[in-house]
Design an enzyme around this catalytic site. Structure first.
Site, PDB file in Angstrom:
ATOM      1  N   GLU A 136      25.609 -48.287   7.088  1.00  0.00           N
ATOM      2  CA  GLU A 136      25.329 -48.723   8.437  1.00  0.00           C
ATOM      3  C   GLU A 136      26.103 -48.018   9.515  1.00  0.00           C
ATOM      4  O   GLU A 136      25.800 -48.292  10.613  1.00  0.00           O
ATOM      5  CB  GLU A 136      26.128 -50.371   8.287  1.00  0.00           C
ATOM      6  CG  GLU A 136      25.160 -51.107   7.234  1.00  0.00           C
ATOM      7  CD  GLU A 136      25.989 -52.301   7.150  1.00  0.00           C
ATOM      8  OE1 GLU A 136      27.210 -52.726   7.839  1.00  0.00           O
ATOM      9  OE2 GLU A 136      25.642 -53.184   6.024  1.00  0.00           O
ATOM     10  N   ASP A 143      39.287 -48.267  -5.776  1.00  0.00           N
ATOM     11  CA  ASP A 143      40.434 -48.593  -6.806  1.00  0.00           C
ATOM     12  C   ASP A 143      39.426 -49.272  -8.246  1.00  0.00           C
ATOM     13  O   ASP A 143      38.536 -50.122  -7.983  1.00  0.00           O
ATOM     14  CB  ASP A 143      41.221 -49.397  -6.518  1.00  0.00           C
ATOM     15  CG  ASP A 143      42.467 -49.580  -7.467  1.00  0.00           C
ATOM     16  OD1 ASP A 143      42.943 -48.638  -7.804  1.00  0.00           O
ATOM     17  OD2 ASP A 143      42.602 -50.823  -7.905  1.00  0.00           O
TER      18      ASP A 143
HETATM   19  C1  GLC Z   1      44.422 -48.000 -10.163  1.00  0.00           C
HETATM   20  C2  GLC Z   1      45.580 -47.415  -9.265  1.00  0.00           C
HETATM   21  C3  GLC Z   1      46.601 -47.956  -9.845  1.00  0.00           C
HETATM   22  C4  GLC Z   1      46.815 -49.472  -9.899  1.00  0.00           C
HETATM   23  C5  GLC Z   1      45.616 -49.985 -10.541  1.00  0.00           C
HETATM   24  C6  GLC Z   1      45.625 -51.555 -10.359  1.00  0.00           C
HETATM   25  O1  GLC Z   1      44.233 -47.500 -11.112  1.00  0.00           O
HETATM   26  O2  GLC Z   1      45.412 -46.128  -9.229  1.00  0.00           O
HETATM   27  O3  GLC Z   1      47.818 -47.386  -9.165  1.00  0.00           O
HETATM   28  O4  GLC Z   1      48.018 -49.811 -10.459  1.00  0.00           O
HETATM   29  O5  GLC Z   1      44.653 -49.330 -10.092  1.00  0.00           O
HETATM   30  O6  GLC Z   1      44.932 -51.752  -8.930  1.00  0.00           O
END
Ligand code: GLC
Length: 502
Positions: free
Chosen positions: A239, A199
């Site tokens: 790893e 993310d």
């Molecule tokens: C990314 C995710 C989204 C989330 C954001 C904060 O963009 O895809 O859904 O709200 O990160 O974590």
């Protein structure tokens, strides 16, 4: 060297809240997913990516993690996660988890410790500033231009949050944070997951001086240190055996800035391309984007292509239903790893969410409504009351209804995935765009003499096929009765060309 599995894979994103609800509480869960995995296998995908399943107060529906090594009770238990992974592997599907390293929930014990007092041992695990006013001009990604800083009453200091105030940013300049997050990866790798979707990967590097963002230079993302941190994550994956995958959400809208995340060979394996995802419906624009990214990754790096996910309006809404079929052919025939978002294979548009049913802070409910499996109340998703309204077209677009109907979106996707699986040129072949009429994007994929021509008509009226199509064999069309010599309005066609002379 053997080709890693993810180069020839198609990845299917599951949004756990909305896939299948086994315990009738109206929210999808891990048992529901496990019971429905055969759908993904029958579609012909090779891997699933699960949006976050961790313990979370759900301020951002799981992207606010309060415990990285436990499953949220709404989704089930660690034992359910183990069972899901085992069942997926039995079906020949790999499992990717969402890894959320940029921030945690404000209810994470780390933040509770950090915020308590200035001298707390974990104070520096988050980003604190003791200024009188807002520390700089960084703004939160949610919330109409509001600062990315909140003053915490406990000490009167400000903490950084790139997203909601309930999502404080971890401080990756603190080595203990990096070490702790690496251990999170190891926890899940040991449980058998095949990799991670990372993310907001581009935010793991920020200016440690917290300089103001300037025109043409961001200080809150894509800072050079990001590359060192992603290389660190890559080393953790290495790893473990089995080509564990790191695919990043690198939300930079410039392909030249995106490419370095995947070309060095020691950072991300793949990165989602949001410049591509956000293009307007134009053959010229898509051709230019793909050609540019091809050039940028030719020497190293493998593209990933997607047009839908849980943060964006669906293609059938953005572009329209017929064009969404063309988009499907595009994503599944380019050189690179395609990522599909649950429900895209059903041709779903965005759902209808009336104001009183809105739950997301950022307007993303419509693309997250539950998957319709069968006609009837709850659409086979739940026997309870669904957390978001079921899709208005559920009766017509449910999996059980589309199954076996050759005109359906589902059968188009199945055919495309089967074709891709059976065709080395589509999986591994080179890519070359070819001269075509305006509004037509056409390219040749070639591998060891096998050559396929893909021709996509972006216009709502017929267009000539490119010259290469003369004498070629029809492999697939989005239309029931494709005409010789021309593409119909909104038609996508795949043709086999004579073998190249070697
Ligand atoms: C990314 C995710 C989204 C989330 C954001 C904060 O963009 O895809 O859904 O709200 O990160 O974590």
């Amino acid at each position: 060297m053997s080709v890693p599995w993810w180069r020839s894979a198609v990845v299917y994103q599951i949004y756990p809240r909305s896939f299948a609800d086994a315990d009738a509480d109206g929210v999808g869960d891990l048992r529901g997913i496990t019971e429905r995995l055969e759908h993904v296998r029958d579609l012909g995908a090779d891997a699933v990516w699960l949006s976050p399943i961790y313990r979370s107060p759900m301020a951002d529906f799981g992207y606010d993690v309060a415990d990285h090594t436990d499953v949220d009770p709404i989704f089930g238990s660690l034992a359910d996660a183990d069972a899901l992974i085992a069942r997926a592997h039995e079906l020949g599907l790999r499992v990717l988890l969402d890894f959320v390293p940029n921030h945690t929930s404000d209810l994470h014990p780390w933040f509770a410790e950090s915020r308590a007092r200035r001298a707390a041992p974990k104070r520096d695990w988050y980003v604190w500033r003791g200024d009188d006013g807002v520390p700089n001009n960084w703004i939160s990604q949610f919330g109409d231009g509001r600062p990315a800083w909140t003053r915490d009453p406990a000490t009167g200091d400000w903490y950084l949050h790139s997203f909601l105030p309930e999502q404080p940013d971890l401080n990756w300049d603190e080595p203990a944070v990096e070490a702790a997050m690496h251990d999170v990866l190891r926890f899940w790798l040991r449980r058998g997951v095949d990799g991670f979707r990372i993310d907001v990967a581009h935010r793991l590097g920020k200016d440690p001086e917290l300089g103001d963002n300037e025109p043409g230079r961001r200080h809150d993302e894509d800072w050079p240190s990001v590359h060192v941190r992603l290389a660190g994550i890559r080393r953790v994956l290495e790893e473990f055996d089995g080509d564990r995958l790191a695919v990043g959400e690198v939300y930079l809208l410039d392909q030249r800035a995106l490419a370095p995340y995947i070309t060095s060979g020691d950072e991300l394996h793949l990165a989602h391309n949001f410049f591509f995802l956000r293009l307007p419906w134009s053959a010229e624009r898509f051709r230019a984007a793909v050609d540019e990214f091809e050039l940028l990754t030719r020497a190293g790096g493998w593209p990933a292509w997607c047009m839908n996910n849980h943060d964006h309006s669906r293609t059938a809404t953005r572009y329209g239903r017929d064009r969404a079929r063309v988009a499907a052919v595009l994503v599944l025939t380019l050189r690179g790893t395609p990522f599909l978002f649950q429900g895209e294979e059903l041709g779903l548009t965005d759902g209808a969410v009336p104001p009183e049913a809105i739950v997301d802070v950022d307007g993303r409910d419509p693309e997250r409504v539950p998957i319709p499996w069968e006609p009837g109340a709850g659409a086979g998703f739940t026997t309870g009351r669904a957390w978001l309204p079921v899709h208005p077209d559920a009766e017509r677009l449910a999996v059980a209804v589309q199954q076996g109907d050759p005109a359906s979106a589902l059968e188009l996707y199945r055919t495309l995935l089967a074709l891709r699986r059976a065709t080395p040129a589509l999986q591994h072949g080179s890519y070359r765009s070819v001269h075509a009429a305006p509004d037509v994007f056409a390219y040749v994929r070639e591998h060891e003499g096998e050559r396929l021509l893909v021709a996509l008509n972006f216009a709502p009226f017929p267009r000539p096929l490119p010259a290469e199509a003369d004498g070629a064999r029809l492999v697939l069309s989005t239309h029931a009765e494709p005409r010789a010599g021309e593409l119909a309005a909104d038609e996508a066609r795949v043709l086999e060309l004579g073998r190249a002379r070697g």
